[in-house]
Design an enzyme around this catalytic site. Structure first.
Site, PDB file in Angstrom:
ATOM      1  N   GLY A 241       9.887 -23.035  -1.032  1.00 32.94           N
ATOM      2  CA  GLY A 241       9.799 -21.508  -1.727  1.00 32.94           C
ATOM      3  C   GLY A 241      11.505 -21.269  -1.619  1.00 32.94           C
TER       4      GLY A 241
ATOM      5  N   GLN B 283      18.278 -15.245  -1.386  1.00 29.38           N
ATOM      6  CA  GLN B 283      18.642 -16.312  -0.792  1.00 29.38           C
ATOM      7  C   GLN B 283      19.765 -17.364  -1.539  1.00 29.38           C
ATOM      8  OE1 GLN B 283      14.646 -17.910   0.277  1.00 29.38           O
ATOM      9  NE2 GLN B 283      15.799 -18.643   2.008  1.00 29.38           N
TER      10      GLN B 283
ATOM     11  N   CYS C  81      12.644 -21.836   7.084  1.00 29.73           N
ATOM     12  CA  CYS C  81      13.580 -21.036   5.751  1.00 29.73           C
ATOM     13  C   CYS C  81      14.820 -21.674   5.742  1.00 29.73           C
ATOM     14  CB  CYS C  81      13.691 -19.473   6.486  1.00 29.73           C
ATOM     15  SG  CYS C  81      14.260 -18.424   5.207  1.00 29.73           S
ATOM     16  N   LEU C  82      15.054 -21.743   4.428  1.00 33.54           N
ATOM     17  CA  LEU C  82      16.555 -22.426   4.107  1.00 33.54           C
ATOM     18  C   LEU C  82      17.665 -21.492   4.532  1.00 33.54           C
ATOM     19  CD1 LEU C  82      15.874 -23.794   0.570  1.00 33.54           C
ATOM     20  CD2 LEU C  82      15.873 -25.014   2.861  1.00 33.54           C
TER      21      LEU C  82
ATOM     22  N   HIS D 173       5.773 -15.394   2.698  1.00 35.44           N
ATOM     23  CA  HIS D 173       6.989 -15.569   3.500  1.00 35.44           C
ATOM     24  C   HIS D 173       8.251 -15.085   2.349  1.00 35.44           C
ATOM     25  CE1 HIS D 173      10.091 -18.050   5.638  1.00 35.44           C
ATOM     26  NE2 HIS D 173      10.923 -17.697   4.461  1.00 35.44           N
ATOM     27  N   GLU D 174       7.886 -15.414   0.990  1.00 39.25           N
ATOM     28  CA  GLU D 174       8.919 -15.370   0.000  1.00 39.25           C
ATOM     29  C   GLU D 174       9.072 -13.669  -0.354  1.00 39.25           C
ATOM     30  OE1 GLU D 174      11.191 -17.520  -0.283  1.00 39.25           O
ATOM     31  OE2 GLU D 174       9.786 -19.257   0.351  1.00 39.25           O
TER      32      GLU D 174
ATOM     33  N   HIS E  84      11.053 -11.740   1.715  1.00 42.97           N
ATOM     34  CA  HIS E  84      12.610 -11.775   1.507  1.00 42.97           C
ATOM     35  C   HIS E  84      12.948 -10.763   0.617  1.00 42.97           C
ATOM     36  CE1 HIS E  84      14.122 -15.261   3.684  1.00 42.97           C
ATOM     37  NE2 HIS E  84      13.323 -16.047   3.081  1.00 42.97           N
TER      38      HIS E  84
HETATM   39 ZN    ZN Z   1      12.839 -17.876   3.607  1.00 42.91          ZN
END
Ligand code: ZN
Length: 181
Positions: free
Chosen positions: A49, A54, A107-108, A149-150, A153
């Site tokens: 995701g 991001q 998380c990236l 989670h997304e 963000h």
């Molecule tokens: Zn993340």
């Protein structure tokens, strides 16, 4: 296939990750191109995701692709694993279950770091799809976790914000030690 456009990932401690993203007014060609670039970037980074913030854009856009992977076999309620790229614009959670699920998230923007986070087991989300059409998805298991989670963000909330101060500082210490940032 077109040449991939990979976008640089915004990583902690970049303060952009704490900003709230703006709704998309129209899902036009430029937004679609951006979503494809986000998708290519996410796949290249082995993510499941990615939120637009991001890659440095404060727009309410997510891409998700949970490929059928034994990595998620242990997650309860995994009936909705998406086998297709999932493009989500202006998502809104309209229903949340009273039950919760705990999963070790990564998380990236926090490379190599994982921590248990508690989320709603099931959610229903209204959103616009790749063509700007209004849709609704009922998500369980890993898809539900990933969507929450997304969507966080988009509201400037990072998964570490769900941790206790002690756990958060331990994770950030490890991340600093890695020296990636
Ligand atoms: Zn993340």
């Amino acid at each position: 296939k077109l040449i991939m456009s990979l976008l640089p990932i915004v990583k902690w401690p970049n303060p952009l990750l704490k900003e709230k993203s703006e709704p998309v007014k129209v899902v036009d060609e430029s937004i679609q191109k951006f979503m494809k670039d986000m998708y290519d970037t996410m796949i290249h980074e082995n993510g499941i995701g990615l939120a637009a913030v991001q890659v440095g854009e404060l727009k309410r856009i997510l891409v998700i692709h949970i490929q059928d992977n034994e990595r998620y076999d242990d997650v309860e309620g995994n009936t909705d694993i998406s086998t297709e790229p999932f493009f989500v614009v202006n998502p809104k959670i309209v229903k949340e279950s009273e039950e919760y699920i705990i999963y070790k998230e990564g998380c990236l923007s926090f490379p190599g770091q994982f921590a248990n986070v508690k989320r709603h087991n099931e959610i229903t989300v209204e959103y616009l799809d790749f063509n700007g059409e209004k849709q609704e998805v009922h998500a369980t298991g890993i898809l539900s976790i990933c969507l929450q989670h997304e969507i966080d963000h988009l509201n400037g909330i990072r998964f570490i914000d769900h941790l206790s101060p002690l756990k958060r500082s331990m994770l950030l210490k490890k991340l600093k030690k890695q020296g990636i940032n």
